[in-house]
Design a protein around this motif. Structure first.
Motif, PDB file in Angstrom:
ATOM      1  N   ASN A  64     -61.213 -10.315 -95.277  1.00  0.00           N
ATOM      2  CA  ASN A  64     -61.508 -11.685 -94.867  1.00  0.00           C
ATOM      3  C   ASN A  64     -61.835 -12.578 -96.069  1.00  0.00           C
ATOM      4  N   ALA A  65     -62.533 -12.015 -97.041  1.00  0.00           N
ATOM      5  CA  ALA A  65     -62.876 -12.776 -98.246  1.00  0.00           C
ATOM      6  C   ALA A  65     -61.623 -13.154 -99.025  1.00  0.00           C
ATOM      7  N   ILE A  66     -60.667 -12.236 -99.097  1.00  0.00           N
ATOM      8  CA  ILE A  66     -59.407 -12.514 -99.811  1.00  0.00           C
ATOM      9  C   ILE A  66     -58.627 -13.617 -99.099  1.00  0.00           C
ATOM     10  N   LYS A  67     -58.595 -13.540 -97.764  1.00  0.00           N
ATOM     11  CA  LYS A  67     -57.909 -14.586 -96.988  1.00  0.00           C
ATOM     12  C   LYS A  67     -58.571 -15.940 -97.193  1.00  0.00           C
ATOM     13  N   GLU A  68     -59.899 -15.952 -97.130  1.00  0.00           N
ATOM     14  CA  GLU A  68     -60.643 -17.202 -97.309  1.00  0.00           C
ATOM     15  C   GLU A  68     -60.433 -17.767 -98.710  1.00  0.00           C
ATOM     16  N   ASP A  69     -60.386 -16.862 -99.694  1.00  0.00           N
ATOM     17  CA  ASP A  69     -60.178 -17.302-101.084  1.00  0.00           C
ATOM     18  C   ASP A  69     -58.788 -17.924-101.259  1.00  0.00           C
ATOM     19  N   ARG A  70     -57.790 -17.342-100.592  1.00  0.00           N
ATOM     20  CA  ARG A  70     -56.432 -17.902-100.675  1.00  0.00           C
ATOM     21  C   ARG A  70     -56.397 -19.320-100.106  1.00  0.00           C
ATOM     22  N   TYR A  91     -68.052 -10.593-101.452  1.00  0.00           N
ATOM     23  CA  TYR A  91     -66.668 -10.431-101.907  1.00  0.00           C
ATOM     24  C   TYR A  91     -66.012 -11.770-102.239  1.00  0.00           C
ATOM     25  N   LEU A  92     -66.449 -12.840-101.565  1.00  0.00           N
ATOM     26  CA  LEU A  92     -65.892 -14.154-101.869  1.00  0.00           C
ATOM     27  C   LEU A  92     -66.286 -14.599-103.275  1.00  0.00           C
ATOM     28  N   LYS A  93     -67.471 -14.139-103.705  1.00  0.00           N
ATOM     29  CA  LYS A  93     -67.924 -14.445-105.072  1.00  0.00           C
ATOM     30  C   LYS A  93     -67.347 -13.466-106.091  1.00  0.00           C
ATOM     31  N   ASN A  94     -66.846 -12.340-105.602  1.00  0.00           N
ATOM     32  CA  ASN A  94     -66.289 -11.291-106.476  1.00  0.00           C
ATOM     33  C   ASN A  94     -64.927 -10.871-105.929  1.00  0.00           C
ATOM     34  N   VAL A  95     -63.969 -11.739-106.072  1.00  0.00           N
ATOM     35  CA  VAL A  95     -62.647 -11.521-105.462  1.00  0.00           C
ATOM     36  C   VAL A  95     -61.957 -10.289-106.032  1.00  0.00           C
ATOM     37  N   ASP A  96     -62.127 -10.023-107.325  1.00  0.00           N
ATOM     38  CA  ASP A  96     -61.512  -8.828-107.925  1.00  0.00           C
ATOM     39  C   ASP A  96     -62.049  -7.568-107.274  1.00  0.00           C
ATOM     40  N   SER A  97     -63.351  -7.560-106.997  1.00  0.00           N
ATOM     41  CA  SER A  97     -63.953  -6.403-106.312  1.00  0.00           C
ATOM     42  C   SER A  97     -63.393  -6.283-104.901  1.00  0.00           C
ATOM     43  N   ALA A  98     -63.188  -7.427-104.264  1.00  0.00           N
ATOM     44  CA  ALA A  98     -62.622  -7.425-102.911  1.00  0.00           C
ATOM     45  C   ALA A  98     -61.211  -6.829-102.919  1.00  0.00           C
ATOM     46  N   LYS A  99     -60.428  -7.166-103.923  1.00  0.00           N
ATOM     47  CA  LYS A  99     -59.063  -6.630-104.023  1.00  0.00           C
ATOM     48  C   LYS A  99     -59.083  -5.119-104.249  1.00  0.00           C
ATOM     49  N   GLU A 100     -60.011  -4.672-105.096  1.00  0.00           N
ATOM     50  CA  GLU A 100     -60.131  -3.231-105.345  1.00  0.00           C
ATOM     51  C   GLU A 100     -60.556  -2.501-104.072  1.00  0.00           C
TER      52      GLU A 100
END
Length: 309
Positions: free
Chosen positions: A72-78, A28-37
């Motif tokens: 967690n991936a979204i938080k890490e990306d932020r 998900y960290l590599k695919n943030v849009d997928s993580a958001k969905e």
């Protein structure tokens, strides 16, 4: 034909397994849009379970590893994006600072520290009570501090009296904070501090007319340098007289003798008062008086009566 069918079934099964493969935080960290969905889907399911009051389903979705991985991936990306943005801004600020610095150094090239500081004082935006943090003002402050150090170093090579003479001349037309006058006053203060650093109390006291002259009495050369040096040595003697009975009695009684000697001269009141005040305010009687108070023997010290051991 039969073999082809088997191969086809294997491929279909493989694709099915691939589609059902759990996605982790790294994915998900590599695919943030997928993580958001995915997170949106998880939250919708949580909302639905909450409205249906299905606690088991709610807990299941809440503890779902993919939902947690996506969040967690979204938080890490932020955090990562914020770090990258900070680095980008710092790089921009550094470049802007270097550009301003180069322009300032060209402007003051070959100028003395005094003229360089005069140029700084002309930049109104950098000399307000609330100065801006613009690259221009930051660059000017760096250059200004360098010139202040240069000026103080040059002045402090001179004797104290010569620094004072130059200071008086420099301060005639401009006494603003940060001006050349302030630099000269600071150099005078530092020079006085250095000169008095190793002096004993009697030497320091004898130099008061120099460092606290009428024209410099309000400056830090007197208010800080001389007074701190005097207090430093005075405190040592107060402690000595407070801790040592013999030293205290001998000194205190000698002050009584001095006061009696003045009284015997039958002077006018103002003359007598002036001499008595001088004795009380100078070494060693001033320190004996302070020790008298510290010993809890009273607050009114006139040196009228001797102390008996």
């Amino acid at each position: 034909m039969k073999n082809l069918k088997v191969i086809g079934l294997v491929l279909i099964a493989g694709l099915g397994l691939a589609g059902c493969e759990k996605k982790n935080q790294e994915y998900y960290l590599k695919n943030v849009d997928s993580a958001k969905e995915k997170l949106k889907e998880c939250r919708n399911d949580l909302d639905k379970a909450f409205r249906q009051k299905d606690e088991k389903l709610f807990e299941k979705i809440k503890n779902d590893t993919e939902c947690q991985a996506a969040e967690n991936a979204i938080k890490e990306d932020r955090i990562l994006q914020a770090k990258l943005e900070k680095e980008r801004k710092e790089a921009e600020e550094k470049q802007a600072l270097e550009t301003e610095m180069a322009a300032i150094r060209d402007q003051i090239a070959g100028k003395s520290w005094q003229k360089s500081i005069n140029e700084y004082m002309k930049v109104e935006e950098c000399n307000k009570f609330y100065t801006t943090s613009s690259p221009k003002c930051k660059a000017w402050k760096i250059v200004y501090d360098e010139k202040v150090d240069e000026g103080k170093k040059e002045l402090k090579q001179l004797p104290y009296e010569d620094i004072k003479e130059q200071m008086i001349s420099i301060c005639k037309l401009d006494q603003r904070q940060g001006s050349n006058c302030a630099v000269a006053q600071s150099a005078l203060e530092e020079k006085a501090t250095e000169d008095l650093a190793n002096d004993d109390i009697q030497t320091i006291e004898s130099k008061k007319p120099l460092y606290c002259a009428e024209d410099t009495y309000t400056l830090n050369a007197c208010r800080k340098s001389w007074e701190k040096a005097f207090d430093r040595e005075s405190d040592k003697h107060v402690k000595l007289f407070t801790d040592n009975d013999d030293e205290f009695i001998t000194t205190f009684n000698s002050c009584v003798d001095k006061m009696e000697a003045i009284e015997k001269q039958n002077l006018k009141w103002d003359e007598q008062n002036s001499l008595e005040r001088k004795i009380k305010e100078t070494y060693p009687c001033h320190q004996a008086k302070e020790a008298y108070i510290k010993r809890g023997m009273g607050y009114s010290v006139n040196f009228k009566n001797k102390i008996e051991k």
